[in-house]
Design a protein around this motif. Sequence first.
Motif, PDB file in Angstrom:
ATOM      1  N   TYR A  66       0.687  -1.234   0.036  1.00  0.00           N
ATOM      2  CA  TYR A  66      -0.025   0.051   0.019  1.00  0.00           C
ATOM      3  C   TYR A  66       0.811   1.350   0.073  1.00  0.00           C
ATOM      4  CZ  TYR A  66      -2.923   3.705   1.917  1.00  0.00           C
ATOM      5  OH  TYR A  66      -3.590   5.080   2.134  1.00  0.00           O
ATOM      6  N   LEU A  67       0.789   2.032  -0.970  1.00  0.00           N
ATOM      7  CA  LEU A  67       1.626   3.094  -1.235  1.00  0.00           C
ATOM      8  C   LEU A  67       1.087   4.364  -0.628  1.00  0.00           C
ATOM      9  CD1 LEU A  67       3.005   2.128  -4.785  1.00  0.00           C
ATOM     10  CD2 LEU A  67       4.004   1.564  -2.510  1.00  0.00           C
ATOM     11  N   GLY A  68       1.401   4.763   0.420  1.00  0.00           N
ATOM     12  CA  GLY A  68       0.546   5.756   1.008  1.00  0.00           C
ATOM     13  C   GLY A  68       0.994   7.083   0.390  1.00  0.00           C
ATOM     14  N   SER A  69       0.070   7.985   0.497  1.00  0.00           N
ATOM     15  CA  SER A  69       0.322   9.599  -0.018  1.00  0.00           C
ATOM     16  C   SER A  69       1.391   9.978   0.684  1.00  0.00           C
ATOM     17  CB  SER A  69      -0.835  10.308   0.311  1.00  0.00           C
ATOM     18  OG  SER A  69      -2.144   9.708  -0.317  1.00  0.00           O
ATOM     19  N   THR A  70       2.070  10.789  -0.165  1.00  0.00           N
ATOM     20  CA  THR A  70       3.696  11.408   0.314  1.00  0.00           C
ATOM     21  C   THR A  70       3.342  12.884   0.478  1.00  0.00           C
ATOM     22  OG1 THR A  70       4.144  11.722  -1.971  1.00  0.00           O
ATOM     23  CG2 THR A  70       5.192   9.706  -0.541  1.00  0.00           C
ATOM     24  N   GLY A  71       2.035  13.394   0.034  1.00  0.00           N
ATOM     25  CA  GLY A  71       1.691  14.691   0.287  1.00  0.00           C
ATOM     26  C   GLY A  71       0.351  14.745  -0.314  1.00  0.00           C
ATOM     27  N   PRO A  72      -0.468  15.799  -0.086  1.00  0.00           N
ATOM     28  CA  PRO A  72      -1.986  16.090  -0.329  1.00  0.00           C
ATOM     29  C   PRO A  72      -2.187  15.793  -1.679  1.00  0.00           C
ATOM     30  CG  PRO A  72      -0.867  18.202   0.198  1.00  0.00           C
ATOM     31  CD  PRO A  72       0.106  17.117   0.566  1.00  0.00           C
ATOM     32  N   ASP A  73      -1.223  16.238  -2.610  1.00  0.00           N
ATOM     33  CA  ASP A  73      -1.459  15.987  -4.236  1.00  0.00           C
ATOM     34  C   ASP A  73      -1.810  14.734  -4.463  1.00  0.00           C
ATOM     35  OD1 ASP A  73       1.367  15.432  -3.425  1.00  0.00           O
ATOM     36  OD2 ASP A  73       1.800  15.866  -5.379  1.00  0.00           O
ATOM     37  N   THR A  74      -1.575  13.736  -3.761  1.00  0.00           N
ATOM     38  CA  THR A  74      -1.732  12.199  -4.142  1.00  0.00           C
ATOM     39  C   THR A  74      -2.820  11.609  -3.269  1.00  0.00           C
ATOM     40  OG1 THR A  74       0.235  11.365  -2.738  1.00  0.00           O
ATOM     41  CG2 THR A  74       0.626  11.934  -5.066  1.00  0.00           C
ATOM     42  N   GLY A  75      -3.445  12.331  -2.440  1.00  0.00           N
ATOM     43  CA  GLY A  75      -4.429  12.101  -1.532  1.00  0.00           C
ATOM     44  C   GLY A  75      -4.463  12.277  -0.128  1.00  0.00           C
ATOM     45  N   PRO A  76      -5.336  12.071   0.905  1.00  0.00           N
ATOM     46  CA  PRO A  76      -5.106  12.270   2.116  1.00  0.00           C
ATOM     47  C   PRO A  76      -3.923  11.427   2.617  1.00  0.00           C
ATOM     48  CG  PRO A  76      -7.400  11.504   1.778  1.00  0.00           C
ATOM     49  CD  PRO A  76      -6.656  11.340   0.335  1.00  0.00           C
ATOM     50  N   VAL A  77      -3.261  12.171   3.500  1.00  0.00           N
ATOM     51  CA  VAL A  77      -1.927  11.579   4.040  1.00  0.00           C
ATOM     52  C   VAL A  77      -2.280  10.838   5.224  1.00  0.00           C
ATOM     53  CG1 VAL A  77       0.489  12.074   5.245  1.00  0.00           C
ATOM     54  CG2 VAL A  77      -0.459  13.316   3.169  1.00  0.00           C
ATOM     55  N   LEU A  78      -1.928   9.548   5.326  1.00  0.00           N
ATOM     56  CA  LEU A  78      -2.502   8.590   6.693  1.00  0.00           C
ATOM     57  C   LEU A  78      -1.345   8.117   7.289  1.00  0.00           C
ATOM     58  CD1 LEU A  78      -5.896   7.050   5.072  1.00  0.00           C
ATOM     59  CD2 LEU A  78      -5.307   8.823   6.449  1.00  0.00           C
ATOM     60  N   ILE A  79      -0.314   8.267   6.694  1.00  0.00           N
ATOM     61  CA  ILE A  79       1.385   7.882   7.547  1.00  0.00           C
ATOM     62  C   ILE A  79       2.325   8.939   7.321  1.00  0.00           C
ATOM     63  CG2 ILE A  79       3.089   6.008   7.351  1.00  0.00           C
ATOM     64  CD1 ILE A  79       1.157   4.607   5.138  1.00  0.00           C
ATOM     65  N   THR A  80       2.728   9.268   8.667  1.00  0.00           N
ATOM     66  CA  THR A  80       3.729  10.239   8.738  1.00  0.00           C
ATOM     67  C   THR A  80       4.865   9.539   9.526  1.00  0.00           C
ATOM     68  OG1 THR A  80       3.344  11.380  10.952  1.00  0.00           O
ATOM     69  CG2 THR A  80       1.899  11.832   8.966  1.00  0.00           C
ATOM     70  N   PRO A  81       5.922  10.321   9.771  1.00  0.00           N
ATOM     71  CA  PRO A  81       7.277   9.720  10.652  1.00  0.00           C
ATOM     72  C   PRO A  81       6.679   9.581  12.069  1.00  0.00           C
ATOM     73  CG  PRO A  81       8.032  11.446   9.179  1.00  0.00           C
ATOM     74  CD  PRO A  81       6.364  11.421   9.082  1.00  0.00           C
ATOM     75  N   THR A  82       5.625  10.131  12.561  1.00  0.00           N
ATOM     76  CA  THR A  82       5.332  10.178  13.900  1.00  0.00           C
ATOM     77  C   THR A  82       3.993   9.299  14.139  1.00  0.00           C
ATOM     78  OG1 THR A  82       4.207  12.415  13.950  1.00  0.00           O
ATOM     79  CG2 THR A  82       6.413  12.114  14.444  1.00  0.00           C
ATOM     80  N   MET A  83       3.220   9.134  13.224  1.00  0.00           N
ATOM     81  CA  MET A  83       1.951   8.625  13.618  1.00  0.00           C
ATOM     82  C   MET A  83       1.347   8.015  12.310  1.00  0.00           C
ATOM     83  SD  MET A  83      -0.569  12.018  13.720  1.00  0.00           S
ATOM     84  CE  MET A  83       0.555  12.855  14.853  1.00  0.00           C
ATOM     85  N   LEU A  84       0.413   7.109  12.453  1.00  0.00           N
ATOM     86  CA  LEU A  84      -0.398   6.523  11.219  1.00  0.00           C
ATOM     87  C   LEU A  84      -1.757   6.356  11.378  1.00  0.00           C
ATOM     88  CD1 LEU A  84      -0.790   3.236  11.571  1.00  0.00           C
ATOM     89  CD2 LEU A  84       1.697   3.269  11.199  1.00  0.00           C
ATOM     90  N   ASP A  85      -2.639   6.268  10.468  1.00  0.00           N
ATOM     91  CA  ASP A  85      -4.089   5.802  10.761  1.00  0.00           C
ATOM     92  C   ASP A  85      -4.138   4.590   9.880  1.00  0.00           C
ATOM     93  OD1 ASP A  85      -6.745   5.595  10.847  1.00  0.00           O
ATOM     94  OD2 ASP A  85      -7.175   7.446   9.713  1.00  0.00           O
ATOM     95  N   LEU A  86      -4.165   3.113  10.270  1.00  0.00           N
ATOM     96  CA  LEU A  86      -4.555   2.164   9.390  1.00  0.00           C
ATOM     97  C   LEU A  86      -5.994   1.874   9.261  1.00  0.00           C
ATOM     98  CD1 LEU A  86      -3.750  -0.307   7.993  1.00  0.00           C
ATOM     99  CD2 LEU A  86      -3.363  -1.368  10.838  1.00  0.00           C
ATOM    100  N   GLN A  87      -6.316   2.252   7.973  1.00  0.00           N
ATOM    101  CA  GLN A  87      -7.799   1.862   7.851  1.00  0.00           C
ATOM    102  C   GLN A  87      -7.918   0.729   6.988  1.00  0.00           C
ATOM    103  OE1 GLN A  87      -8.471   5.399   5.213  1.00  0.00           O
ATOM    104  NE2 GLN A  87      -9.332   6.676   6.981  1.00  0.00           N
ATOM    105  N   TRP A  88      -8.431  -0.233   7.568  1.00  0.00           N
ATOM    106  CA  TRP A  88      -8.293  -1.909   6.940  1.00  0.00           C
ATOM    107  C   TRP A  88      -8.774  -1.960   5.389  1.00  0.00           C
ATOM    108  CZ3 TRP A  88      -5.384  -4.705   9.941  1.00  0.00           C
ATOM    109  CH2 TRP A  88      -5.086  -4.498  11.443  1.00  0.00           C
ATOM    110  N   GLN A  89      -9.788  -1.313   5.412  1.00  0.00           N
ATOM    111  CA  GLN A  89     -10.383  -1.502   3.861  1.00  0.00           C
ATOM    112  C   GLN A  89      -9.691  -1.199   3.026  1.00  0.00           C
ATOM    113  OE1 GLN A  89     -11.340   0.869   6.161  1.00  0.00           O
ATOM    114  NE2 GLN A  89     -11.569   2.843   5.337  1.00  0.00           N
ATOM    115  N   SER A  90      -8.613  -0.116   3.117  1.00  0.00           N
ATOM    116  CA  SER A  90      -7.542   0.242   2.022  1.00  0.00           C
ATOM    117  C   SER A  90      -6.474  -0.722   1.990  1.00  0.00           C
ATOM    118  CB  SER A  90      -7.224   1.606   2.367  1.00  0.00           C
ATOM    119  OG  SER A  90      -8.482   2.516   2.428  1.00  0.00           O
ATOM    120  N   VAL A  91      -6.342  -1.823   2.621  1.00  0.00           N
ATOM    121  CA  VAL A  91      -5.193  -2.438   2.536  1.00  0.00           C
ATOM    122  C   VAL A  91      -5.428  -4.224   2.433  1.00  0.00           C
ATOM    123  CG1 VAL A  91      -3.864  -1.074   3.863  1.00  0.00           C
ATOM    124  CG2 VAL A  91      -5.086  -2.680   5.190  1.00  0.00           C
TER     125      VAL A  91
END
Length: 609
Positions: free
Chosen positions: A97-122
């Motif tokens: 799953y290639l998380g967004s690296t910036g808002p131009d590629t979609g909502p950012v759900l992974i950062t160096p300090t936190m993440l939001d794991l949405q099961w339906q996307s993986v």
Amino acid sequence: MPYPGVVELHIDATDVLRRVYRIRELMPVVGHGMHTFLFPEWTPGDHAPNEPLEKMAGLIITAKGSRVHWIRDTVDVHAFHVDVPAGVTQLEMQYEYLGSTGPDTGPVLITPTMLDLQWQSVILYPAGHFIRDVRYHPSVTLPSGWAYLTSLDGGVTAPQPGENTVTFPTIALDALIDQPVMAGRYLKQIVLTETPAPVRLDVAAESPENLSALSEVAKHFVALMPQANRLFGSHHYDHYDHMLFLSDELSTYFEHHRSGENSAPANFLKPSPNSTATAADLSFIVHGYVHSWNGMYRRPAEMWTPNLNTPERDSMLWVFEGLTDYWADVLSFRAGFYSHDNIDEQFSGLAATMTLDAGADWRSLEDTNNDAVILARRPASWPSWQRNMFDPYDSGEMIWLEADAIIRQESAGNRSLDDFARSFFGGGSDSGNVTKTYTFDAMLASLTAVQPYDWHSFFRSHLDDYGQGRLIHSIERTGYQLVFTDKSPGSSPPSGPLDLAYSLGMRVSPSGAIYAVHWGGPAFNANLTIGETIVSVNGKPYAPGVLVDAIRAAESSGPLDLVVKRGRWQHPASIIWKGGMRYPHLKRLPDNAPLLDEILAPISSTVVQ
């Protein structure tokens, strides 16, 4: 027909710098030949096929150590066909799953300090089964030193030194996607209530300092708990987690039965002399909480689907979202998120919006429900003329405000829409993940049981008629009327955007960029459009104060002469307007009962038995 066996799902979420999850699924299969597996397209609570198929990459499927070829369906591109060899009972699927690296590629759900794991996307899941009959055994490996919070019960962390893998008990797929995982370096949980079921506030921050004012904000959430329970008279979760990510990068919002995903700026809870943040800025979380009853527990029958790839139909979006918006605003006041000024701004703004809704002259509210599917959240050139999926939110809220007033009037104050909340969305407790569907007629029957009235004609007139005239006056049933004055709302910062919607018919950023023009208004008649920037006003270089002064001066002088540009192209625009600055407000009608005050009054503990 339950899917045979249990799908083993593991997420390696350690590569947070590159925002990549590495996923491994062990998929049991019965029989050889063609099998189909689906990447989710729709998710309960969303109203369009928004799941990010483009973020899936590197898919390799093997059986008994040998690679198995997969073929994408050429029509339903979310479907993957696999010809399973004879004698194979399990497929191993590996992908990223290639998380967004910036808002131009979609909502950012992974950062160096936190993440939001949405099961339906993986996940990939087997086609041909209700998702409630497909069972998963999920686990996730987190970066070293990270903790996690979730409404998923029973997580066990691996005891091996240096390994941060959490394994959860086997769970049905519909319950799994209902319970995302918050993880990060700096987490804090506050228990808001233990009765009648535990409700928690889970917060992830970019630094410990950003959690410094959490306990103060939590007071409003503590006050929300009894008000929500008294409104609905029951709950349909064994526990609920309000998830709040404090980040300038991660951005999320999603509603679930047992939890809600929300985000705010990193320093939102950090005291600052220049901070203008208030509890009202977190009231959007209340909307997601109301959805636990309206939308997740009870859902329009046509919006319920057996899996994550069957399209839903949104003709009752005005109930799913409009009624949720209504109760979210009411509860926000009852719990202290909103002040009287917030209520004035909210309800006068809703009523005033109807005066700008030119598109209601050609499109019914019933038709706009379809835009959730057709147009999703695409930007529009002339939104007030085109209308969009958010009209059922705003117009729906006004309809339900009027319905509440009717019940109170017809029953001489003995009943209200609160009674409908308890009878229709209440009943029973801790129903698990079972959704109870309803039809339009069933909803009308429940309303009639609360208060006899011609509800069918009432709703159909609002849904089918053209124009928004009646909705503009819905507020008058509550003892107030819509008026316009030159006083701006208290929450509007002086250095912020200029809301000239009710004067010039446009909205302008501090830099002079025009980001809204209302069809048929003075700015529209002067040939202004979204995307242009104001260069000068009556010969003076643009500044917000210069434009405001010119609008006030125009009451007794000629038109406003602007120069606007788009790129290198400039053109003059002459706006004819003599009404000065105009902002919407509520004004008490002395001869009408103050029903809005009664609606907003907190429910006492003696009301609900």
